[in-house]
Design a protein around this motif. Structure first.
Motif, PDB file in Angstrom:
ATOM      1  N   ASP A   1       0.881  -0.902   0.051  1.00  0.00           N
ATOM      2  CA  ASP A   1      -0.365   0.195   0.271  1.00  0.00           C
ATOM      3  C   ASP A   1       1.014   0.937  -0.059  1.00  0.00           C
ATOM      4  N   ARG A   2       2.429   0.913   0.300  1.00  0.00           N
ATOM      5  CA  ARG A   2       3.276   1.789   0.361  1.00  0.00           C
ATOM      6  C   ARG A   2       4.262   2.456  -0.366  1.00  0.00           C
ATOM      7  N   PRO A   3       4.663   1.913  -2.039  1.00  0.00           N
ATOM      8  CA  PRO A   3       5.611   2.209  -2.456  1.00  0.00           C
ATOM      9  C   PRO A   3       6.532   2.792  -2.718  1.00  0.00           C
ATOM     10  N   ARG A   4       7.673   2.068  -2.024  1.00  0.00           N
ATOM     11  CA  ARG A   4       8.857   2.972  -2.332  1.00  0.00           C
ATOM     12  C   ARG A   4       9.141   3.561  -3.430  1.00  0.00           C
ATOM     13  N   PRO A   5       9.652   5.360  -3.242  1.00  0.00           N
ATOM     14  CA  PRO A   5       9.794   5.873  -4.609  1.00  0.00           C
ATOM     15  C   PRO A   5      11.417   5.294  -4.688  1.00  0.00           C
ATOM     16  N   ILE A   6      11.242   5.634  -6.330  1.00  0.00           N
ATOM     17  CA  ILE A   6      12.841   5.438  -7.178  1.00  0.00           C
ATOM     18  C   ILE A   6      12.566   6.874  -7.916  1.00  0.00           C
ATOM     19  N   ALA A   7      12.951   7.889  -7.605  1.00  0.00           N
ATOM     20  CA  ALA A   7      12.332   9.481  -8.519  1.00  0.00           C
ATOM     21  C   ALA A   7      13.986  10.239  -8.944  1.00  0.00           C
ATOM     22  N   LEU A   8      13.919   9.871 -10.284  1.00  0.00           N
ATOM     23  CA  LEU A   8      14.459  10.408 -10.983  1.00  0.00           C
ATOM     24  C   LEU A   8      14.802  11.842 -11.830  1.00  0.00           C
ATOM     25  N   SER A   9      15.682  11.943 -10.928  1.00  0.00           N
ATOM     26  CA  SER A   9      15.739  13.807 -11.799  1.00  0.00           C
ATOM     27  C   SER A   9      17.508  14.386 -12.403  1.00  0.00           C
ATOM     28  N   MET A  10      16.974  15.326 -13.424  1.00  0.00           N
ATOM     29  CA  MET A  10      18.024  15.863 -14.396  1.00  0.00           C
ATOM     30  C   MET A  10      17.712  17.311 -14.238  1.00  0.00           C
ATOM     31  N   ARG A  11      18.984  17.958 -13.330  1.00  0.00           N
ATOM     32  CA  ARG A  11      19.412  19.423 -14.253  1.00  0.00           C
ATOM     33  C   ARG A  11      20.763  19.567 -14.365  1.00  0.00           C
ATOM     34  N   PRO A  12      21.066  20.904 -14.754  1.00  0.00           N
ATOM     35  CA  PRO A  12      22.130  20.744 -15.892  1.00  0.00           C
ATOM     36  C   PRO A  12      23.057  20.802 -14.718  1.00  0.00           C
ATOM     37  N   MET A  13      24.026  19.801 -15.138  1.00  0.00           N
ATOM     38  CA  MET A  13      25.372  19.236 -14.165  1.00  0.00           C
ATOM     39  C   MET A  13      24.447  18.472 -12.987  1.00  0.00           C
ATOM     40  N   GLU A  14      24.195  18.079 -12.744  1.00  0.00           N
ATOM     41  CA  GLU A  14      23.223  18.144 -11.929  1.00  0.00           C
ATOM     42  C   GLU A  14      22.152  16.424 -11.852  1.00  0.00           C
ATOM     43  N   VAL A  15      22.918  15.492 -10.869  1.00  0.00           N
ATOM     44  CA  VAL A  15      21.394  13.807 -11.479  1.00  0.00           C
ATOM     45  C   VAL A  15      21.354  13.467 -10.340  1.00  0.00           C
ATOM     46  N   ALA A  16      20.271  13.418  -9.760  1.00  0.00           N
ATOM     47  CA  ALA A  16      19.682  12.474  -8.661  1.00  0.00           C
ATOM     48  C   ALA A  16      18.623  11.429  -8.796  1.00  0.00           C
ATOM     49  N   ILE A  17      18.596  10.862  -7.284  1.00  0.00           N
ATOM     50  CA  ILE A  17      17.881   9.956  -7.359  1.00  0.00           C
ATOM     51  C   ILE A  17      16.718   9.740  -5.853  1.00  0.00           C
ATOM     52  N   ASN A  18      15.636  10.159  -6.132  1.00  0.00           N
ATOM     53  CA  ASN A  18      14.987  10.462  -5.220  1.00  0.00           C
ATOM     54  C   ASN A  18      15.639  12.070  -4.170  1.00  0.00           C
TER      55      ASN A  18
ATOM     56  N   GLY B   1       8.627   8.558   4.853  1.00  0.00           N
ATOM     57  CA  GLY B   1       7.662   8.081   5.249  1.00  0.00           C
ATOM     58  C   GLY B   1       8.665   6.954   3.084  1.00  0.00           C
ATOM     59  N   MET B   2       6.682   6.777   2.725  1.00  0.00           N
ATOM     60  CA  MET B   2       6.905   6.392   1.280  1.00  0.00           C
ATOM     61  C   MET B   2       5.834   6.943   0.144  1.00  0.00           C
ATOM     62  N   GLY B   3       5.035   8.166   1.421  1.00  0.00           N
ATOM     63  CA  GLY B   3       3.942   8.026   0.137  1.00  0.00           C
ATOM     64  C   GLY B   3       4.830   8.988  -0.966  1.00  0.00           C
ATOM     65  N   MET B   4       3.275   9.220  -2.057  1.00  0.00           N
ATOM     66  CA  MET B   4       4.266  10.510  -2.528  1.00  0.00           C
ATOM     67  C   MET B   4       3.575  11.508  -3.063  1.00  0.00           C
ATOM     68  N   GLY B   5       3.244  11.620  -1.573  1.00  0.00           N
ATOM     69  CA  GLY B   5       2.533  13.363  -2.046  1.00  0.00           C
ATOM     70  C   GLY B   5       3.551  14.360  -2.496  1.00  0.00           C
ATOM     71  N   GLY B   6       3.394  15.393  -2.525  1.00  0.00           N
ATOM     72  CA  GLY B   6       4.387  16.443  -3.385  1.00  0.00           C
ATOM     73  C   GLY B   6       4.753  16.441  -4.357  1.00  0.00           C
ATOM     74  N   MET B   7       5.098  14.854  -5.366  1.00  0.00           N
ATOM     75  CA  MET B   7       6.159  14.942  -6.193  1.00  0.00           C
ATOM     76  C   MET B   7       4.970  15.643  -7.435  1.00  0.00           C
ATOM     77  N   SER B   8       6.004  16.684  -8.001  1.00  0.00           N
ATOM     78  CA  SER B   8       5.256  16.969  -8.852  1.00  0.00           C
ATOM     79  C   SER B   8       5.494  16.793 -10.385  1.00  0.00           C
ATOM     80  N   ARG B   9       4.170  16.243 -10.401  1.00  0.00           N
ATOM     81  CA  ARG B   9       3.835  15.506 -11.885  1.00  0.00           C
ATOM     82  C   ARG B   9       3.486  16.023 -12.438  1.00  0.00           C
TER      83      ARG B   9
END
Length: 538
Positions: free
Chosen positions: A372-389, A431-439
């Motif tokens: 009921d609470r999936p763990r996120p792997i949120a992938l992001s890229m900005r100039p010269m910066e990459v990140a997970i969560n 937590g593991m909720g997905m709220g706040g992620m900018s869909r």
């Protein structure tokens, strides 16, 4: 060709004369792991990381780094060298074998090797903290727990994985088991490993690793395709069925495999081994770190007939500003040849394709600890910066969402998270909720953010996982349609390609072993930039 080479991010020239300086390593280091007197291996292998030169193109030999293997004890077919190749020996193991591998570093910088796809303890996984200095030896000891499959070995050295792999350090691992042997699939000369890589060369035939910051942000795209370390690869075949075991060992290039005459692909396996039954596809996508097992039947073809495996056209996986990096007609997403097959002899007998291939466990939702609470792997890229969560790699920097109880199955949701912030407050960090992620940024985007909308192949160390669902909510369905039918989710995986606009749910087991296990983007330049994290299995 380029007559001069750019400096890499770590400040060296990747050429025949370059002595690569040891990278900064602020994470600490474990002691080199020694052989255990209580461990009695069925297979004992010495694997040396060394400098060498090979004839790849006409003219001057190319300076490379490579794995050289020596079988100390075990079956005679454990190591097979690929003729004329800089690639490491093909290793062949069996389920249940006890294996010892003695890795000796004869390079001018630190290194460590990861067994990509194998389910092994932390101390045998090639963790970046285990990197050894020049002259040192690291001893791996483990029992083969994997089912039959084709796997990958390569460096996992912090901030140096891309350059070490590019310089030549890579090889394949075949695992066998009784279930697969009983099928009578093509073997021996009819089982062909095919390792796909792209490389560029300077005017003296030396490896060129150009692109600077642009390369680091989007990954390296070479000007020539090498198969098993050779250009213009040609397979001479009989008119019968073959098994083609294909590994994408490129730094960043994604391939769309298709036969030039429109013959469908018959897929029998992926990363984690055989599918339950064969699948017919018009093409198949293959991202860095992924493997594909094909049944290729040339029965009925006359001697002299020829087939070409090509990478077909696709859109939406590589930003436009990165597509033009590959010269020599190898623009990312264009159509170009990979290798050719020429029928040189006709045969009347050929094995039949089995209707059923294998059986493996599927995970029911009631077996998943956090269904009921999936763990996120949120992938992001900005100039010269990459990140997970929202974070780049740092050993010991483990968030609560990255702590998993041993012997559990966990639900993960992998997606792209772009924009000015990560919205991690909505997750509560612990937590593991997905709220706040900018869909709202899940689509193609505009301006600089739109240029960052590239696909990422995500690799999770340890046991293979099952893809439960894949959904697309991006703003370019026409582009997505050029790859959709080649995404094969029906088998067990350890690397999954995540296109921009996709959400993928996976069931990932964390069985048997406690410790720290990596997960990261397998675009190697992204991994080195920090698009990597680790789970703490407790």
């Amino acid at each position: 060709m380029r007559s001069s080479l750019d400096l890499t991010r770590r400040g060296f020239l990747l050429s025949s004369a370059a002595a690569l300086a040891a990278p900064p390593f602020a994470l600490g280091q474990t002691k080199p792991h020694a052989a255990s007197e209580s461990f009695n291996p069925d297979v004992d292998v010495e694997l040396v990381c060394k400098r060498d030169s090979v004839a790849i193109l006409d003219g001057a030999r190319t300076s490379v780094w490579r794995y050289a293997g020596n079988l100390l004890n075990g079956p005679a077919n454990t190591l097979t060298n690929l003729p004329g190749s800089y690639l490491g020996p093909l290793m062949r193991f069996a389920r249940g074998q006890k294996i010892r591998i003695r890795l000796r570093n004869e390079l001018p910088e630190r290194t460590i090797t990861h067994w990509h796809g194998l389910h092994v303890p932390m101390e045998a996984d090639g963790h970046p903290m285990s990197a050894i200095d020049p002259g040192e030896t690291y001893v791996y000891e483990f029992e083969m727990r994997n089912r039959a499959s084709f796997n990958f070995y390569h460096p996992h050295t912090h901030e140096a994985t891309a350059t070490q792999v590019y310089h030549g350090l890579a090889g394949g691992i075949v695992v066998e088991d009784d279930e697969e042997r009983a099928l009578g699939l093509p073997a021996g000369e009819y089982e062909i490993p095919l390792v796909l890589q792209d490389r560029s060369f300077d005017d003296n035939n030396q490896l060129a690793y150009w692109g600077g910051m642009h390369r680091d942000m989007f990954g390296f795209y070479g000007e020539r395709i090498l198969v098993n370390g050779r250009p213009d690869y040609q397979l001479e075949a009989a008119s019968r069925a073959y098994r083609l075991r294909i590994l994408n060992a490129s730094n960043a290039r994604i391939y769309k495999l298709r036969w030039d005459d429109g013959t469908p692909l018959t897929v029998i396996g992926v990363d984690g081994g055989l599918l339950e039954k064969p699948e017919t596809r018009p093409y198949a996508m293959l991202a860095p770190g992924e493997r594909l097992d094909l049944w290729a039947d040339f029965s009925g073809r006359k001697a002299g007939s020829k087939l070409v495996m090509r990478s077909g056209e696709f859109d939406g996986l590589v930003p436009p500003m990165a597509q033009r990096m590959g010269g020599g007609g190898l623009i990312a997403g264009d159509d170009y040849p990979l290798f050719s097959v020429t029928v040189t002899r006709e045969m009347s007998d050929s094995p039949k394709l089995p209707e059923k291939l294998s059986t493996f466990k599927h995970y029911r939702m009631e077996e998943i600890a956090n269904r009921d609470r999936p763990r996120p792997i949120a992938l992001s890229m900005r100039p010269m910066e990459v990140a997970i969560n929202g974070r780049s790699y740092g050993h010991g920097d483990v968030m609560d969402i990255e702590r998993a109880p041993v012997d559990t199955v966990q639900l993960f949701e992998i997606f792209h998270e772009h924009g000015g912030g990560m919205g991690m407050g909505g997750m509560g960090m612990g937590g593991m909720g997905m709220g706040g992620m900018s869909r709202g940024m899940m689509g193609g985007g505009m301006g600089m953010m739109g240029m960052m909308n590239m696909a990422h192949p995500i690799h999770l160390h340890g046991q293979q996982f099952e893809v439960l669902s894949r959904s697309y909510n991006g703003d370019d369905p026409d582009a997505y349609a050029t790859i959709r039918d080649g995404l094969i989710d029906s088998g067990l995986k350890d690397t999954v390609l995540v296109a921009h606009g996709e959400r993928i749910r996976i069931a990932k087991p964390f069985g048997d072993f406690k410790g720290r296990f990596m997960y990261h983007c397998h675009i190697l330049e992204h991994e080195d930039m920090g698009m990597m994290r680790e789970f703490s299995v407790e």
